[in-house]
Design an enzyme around this catalytic site. Structure first.
Site, PDB file in Angstrom:
ATOM      1  N   ASP A 284      48.639 -10.363  49.234  1.00 45.89           N
ATOM      2  CA  ASP A 284      49.311 -11.292  50.143  1.00 45.89           C
ATOM      3  C   ASP A 284      50.749 -10.850  50.405  1.00 45.89           C
ATOM      4  OD1 ASP A 284      49.513 -14.022  51.477  1.00 45.89           O
ATOM      5  OD2 ASP A 284      51.103 -14.172  49.973  1.00 45.89           O
ATOM      6  N   GLU A 326      47.270  -7.748  53.513  1.00 47.16           N
ATOM      7  CA  GLU A 326      47.612  -8.753  54.512  1.00 47.16           C
ATOM      8  C   GLU A 326      48.932  -8.332  55.148  1.00 47.16           C
ATOM      9  OE1 GLU A 326      49.266 -13.094  55.498  1.00 47.16           O
ATOM     10  OE2 GLU A 326      49.902 -11.881  53.799  1.00 47.16           O
TER      11      GLU A 326
END
Length: 637
Positions: A284, A326
Site C-alpha cells: 500500500d 499500489e
C-alpha cells in the site's frame, strides 16, 4: 563448485537453534542456503546502499529471513517448490479476482470461509481481502491505520481464522491477497505509543521534530494528499510538544525507513503474513515510503531499492508469494515499479489510469483518450502484468492526460473535472448516474468520485424496463472491456449482482465523513438469491459475467502475452480492440455512446460473435446497441 560461505551464513547457522520450527516438520536447510547464496551479493549491496556500513543490521536482517523460512509450514514450502518450477504460474487467462470487505461479505473470516462456494460459483480464484488488521475504530482510514500487524480486528476473528481461511483457499486453488500498509502505522501502534512517551529508540522510527522549522521546509516541496479533509503533511502533538509527519491523516504516522530497525521489523511483519498463507501482498502507498527534504517525497530512487530488497527477501523465504504494487499515478511513474527483466520489483501493478479513463469515456462518449491509453499500455513489455478493474474500495481520481486533452480538444482541466463530477453525481442534464464527491476542493475546482459500478451505470435511477436494460447493458459492456484487457480482471464484490450505492453510512458517526463508504455497503445476500431467477437484473449480470469469464478462459487470444492493438471503427464513440495469439484472433467493439451505432473493421474473413452467438461473414457493418459490445472471434487453430 559450491559457493563460499560468508560470515553472514555462519550467523544464520547460529540462529537455527533459536528459530521457531513447527512441530513435526523440519525445513530443508539446503533450500534456504541455495536461495540465499544465489541472491546474497545483490542483497548485501542493496542493503548497504540504504544503510551504509551497518553490518550488524544486515546480519540481523538475514538471520530474520532464516527464522521466517524455518517458521513456514510444510504446505507452504511445498507450494514454494511447485511455483519455483513455474515462475509464470500467475500469468494465466483464467485468473479472475474479486476484492471484498470481510465484515460486509461474510461478517467474519469464518463467515467468508463458509461462503467460498459462492466465490467459486462466481468463477473467482483470486481473493483480495480488504484491510482487516487491528486498527482503532473511527481513526482507521478504512483499516489503513494499523495498530498491530499481527492481530486481526477482534470483530472479524483471529489470526488463526485468517490462516484457516488461507488454507481453505489454497485447497480449492484460490490465491489470497492482503494489504500491507508500508508507509505508516496507527498512532495507537506500540511503536507510536512508545515514541509519544519519549522511550529511547522509538521516535527514530518516525519523523519527530521539536519545532516546525524542518516540517515547514518539507511543506515547500511535498504535495498534500487530502488538502481539504487532512491538510498538510505534519501534525502537532500537544501532549509531548512534538511535530510528527502524517502524510495521509493525523492518526497515521509515517515510518522512517532510513532507520534499519524499521526496514528489518516491517519486512518481518510482511513475512509473518505470508507465513499465515497469504499468496499476494499488496504494498500500500509504496511510492511514499522514502522521504528526503527538498523533494516531493514521492517515487524517489531509494523506494525502488527498498522494493527490490523486499522482492529478494520473498524470493528467499517464500518464492510463491507475489508483490502487488499500489501506485496510483500516471503510467510514466507506475511502470518503473515493475523493475527490469534482470532485477524485477513488483510482480503486478494496478492499472489505475485506464480505470479512470474508462469512466471519463463513458461520460464523454468519445473513445480517443481511452484508445491512446490502451496504445500506451500495449507498447509495454508483455512481461508486465496489470490488475484491471472498474471499481474498488477507493474513490475515482481524475488523473487523466490533460495535456493531450487540451492539445486535442482544448480541454480545461478544472472545467473537465467539474463536468465529470456533475455527470456522475447526476447533476448534468441527461445523466442517469448517481455518485457522491470525495475530498471536494471548491477552491481548486477539484474532487474525486465515489459510487458502485451499477449506480454509476444508471441502474439505481432506472425506472422502467428500457432504462433498466440500458443500465445492465452498460454495466456488462464495461466489464467486457475490462476482460478484454491483458492482465488479471478484478471484480468488486457486489458488482456481479448489481449492488447499488449504500447511503446508510450518512447515519454512522464513524463513517459519515468519508463518502467512500457509499460503495462499501453490506453485501446484498437477499438480492443475490435472485441470480437464479431468469430475467432479473441479478441473473443477467451474474451469468453475463460468468459467460465473459468462461469465454476468456476458453480462447487463446486472451493469453496475457497476446498481441494487442486498437483499430479505427469509423465512429468516435466505439472503441475497437484486436487481440491475436497462436492463430486465434479477437476483434472487439465497445459502444460508449447512448445511441445505436454501426461500426466497421478492416479485418477480412468470417467471424463468430461469441457472447451472443451470432455469425458474421465480414465486419463491414457491425450493429451495436447503446452501450453495447461485441466479441468477434476468428480462429484458424
Amino acid at each position: 563448485m559450491r559457493p563460499k560461505r560468508s560470515r553472514t551464513t555462519a550467523v544464520v547457522q547460529k540462529n537455527v537453534a533459536a528459530a521457531s520450527v513447527p512441530s513435526g516438520w523440519v525445513a530443508d536447510e539446503s533450500v534456504f542456503q541455495r536461495r540465499l547464496d544465489q541472491r546474497q551479493e545483490e542483497l548485501r549491496a542493496l542493503y548497504n546502499t540504504i544503510y551504509p556500513n551497518d553490518q550488524q543490521a544486515y546480519e540481523y536482517f538475514v538471520a530474520m529471513l532464516h527464522r521466517m523460512f524455518l517458521s513456514r509450514k510444510e504446505a507452504l514450502h511445498e507450494q514454494d517448490a511447485q511455483r519455483e518450477q513455474d515462475p509464470q504460474w500467475f500469468k494465466a487467462k483464467d485468473f479472475v479476482g474479486m476484492m471484498l470487505y470481510t465484515n460486509a461479505f461474510g461478517g467474519t473470516l469464518q463467515g467468508v470461509k463458509e461462503k467460498l462456494g459462492y466465490l467459486n460459483e462466481c468463477g473467482v480464484n483470486y481473493l483480495h481481502l480488504m484491510p482487516l488488521l487491528l486498527s482503532p475504530e473511527g481513526r482507521s482510514d478504512g483499516g489503513y491505520a494499523v495498530a498491530d500487524f499481527r492481530t486481526v480486528q477482534p470483530q472479524l476473528g483471529t489470526m488463526e481464522d485468517l490462516e484457516a481461511l488461507a488454507d481453505a483457499c489454497r485447497a480449492q486453488g484460490t490465491c489470497l491477497c492482503l494489504d500491507f500498509v508500508m508507509n505508516h502505522t496507527s498512532e495507537d501502534h506500540e511503536w507510536a505509543q512508545k515514541a509519544r512517551a519519549g522511550e529511547p529508540g522509538y521516535r527514530e522510527r518516525y519523523f519527530f521534530y521539536d519545532n516546525w522549522d524542518i516540517p515547514n521546509r518539507y511543506e515547500e516541496t511535498v504535495p498534500q494528499v487530502f488538502p481539504t479533509t487532512a491538510p498538510g503533511n505534519f501534525t502537532w502533538l500537544e501532549d509531548c510538544q512534538q511535530v510528527v509527519m502524517t502524510t495521509f491523516y493525523p492518526y497515521q504516522w509515517d515510518l522512517n525507513y532510513a532507520n534499519p530497525v524499521v526496514m528489518n521489523d516491517m519486512t518481518e511483519n510482511l513475512l509473518y503474513l505470508t507465513n499465515r498463507g497469504i499468496d499476494v501482498i499488496r504494498l500500500d502507498a509504496v511510492p511514499y515510503i522514502w522521504k528526503e527534504l527538498g523533494t516531493s517525497c514521492r517515487n524517489l530512487p531509494m523506494v525502488h531499492t527498498m522494493v527490490r530488497l523486499m522482492r529478494l527477501a520473498c524470493e528467499i523465504v517464500c518464492p510463491s508469494v507475489l508483490l502487488l504494487g499500489e501506485v496510483v499515478m500516471e503510467p510514466a511513474k507506475v511502470v518503473p515499479y515493475f523493475g527490469s527483466t534482470e532485477k524485477p520489483e513488483c510482480h503486478m501493478l494496478y492499472n489505475v489510469t485506464t480505470m479512470a479513463t474508462t469512466w471519463h469515456t463513458l461520460a464523454t462518449g468519445d473513445v480517443s483518450l481511452l484508445r491512446r491509453q490502451l496504445d500506451t499500455v500495449c507498447a509495454l513489455p508483455k512481461e508486465f502484468l496489470f490488475l484491471n478493474y472498474l471499481r474498488c474500495h477507493d474513490d475515482i481520481g481524475w488523473g487523466l492526460d490533460y495535456a493531450w486533452l487540451n492539445a486535442r480538444f482544448g480541454t480545461d482541466e478544472v472545467a473537465h473535472k467539474r463536468y465529470l463530477n456533475q455527470w456522475f453525481t447526476g447533476q448534468w442534464p441527461g445523466s442517469v448516474s448517481r455518485g457522491e464527491l470525495y475530498n471536494d476542493d471548491p477552491r481548486l475546482g477539484d474532487a474525486r468520485l465515489c459510487g458502485t459500478t451499477a449506480s454509476l451505470c444508471g441502474l439505481e435511477t432506472a425506472c422502467d424496463a428500457m432504462s433498466q436494460a440500458r443500465a445492465v447493458g452498460c454495466d456488462l459492456m464495461l466489464h467486457a472491456w475490462m476482460f478484454t484487457q491483458s492482465g488479471i480482471p478484478v471484480l468488486y464484490s457486489g458488482d456481479e449482482v448489481g449492488q447499488c450505492n449504500d447511503y446508510s453510512y450518512h447515519q454512522d458517526p464513524n463513517k459519515c465523513a468519508d463518502s467512500r463508504y457509499l460503495h462499501r455497503g453490506d453485501f446484498p445476500w437477499e438480492a443475490a438469491e435472485q441470480r437464479h431467477v431468469e430475467g432479473t437484473v441479478e441473473n443477467q449480470l451474474f451469468y453475463g459475467l460468468r459467460r465473459l469469464e468462461t469465454l476468456r478462459a476458453q480462447y487463446p487470444c486472451f493469453q496475457p502475452n497476446a498481441n494487442v492493438w486498437t483499430f479505427d471503427t469509423g465512429s468516435p464513440h466505439v472503441l475497437g480492440v484486436g487481440r491475436w495469439y497462436n492463430g486465434c484472433k479477437l476483434m472487439a467493439f465497445f459502444n460508449f455512446g447512448g445511441s445505436f451505432i454501426t461500426a466497421t473493421c478492416p479485418e477480412p474473413g468470417d467471424y463468430h460473435e461469441v457472447m451472443y452467438d451470432n455469425h458474421y461473414t465480414n465486419l463491414n457493418q457491425v450493429g451495436l446497441y447503446p452501450y453495447g459490445f461485441a466479441w468477434m472471434i476468428q480462429s484458424h487453430t
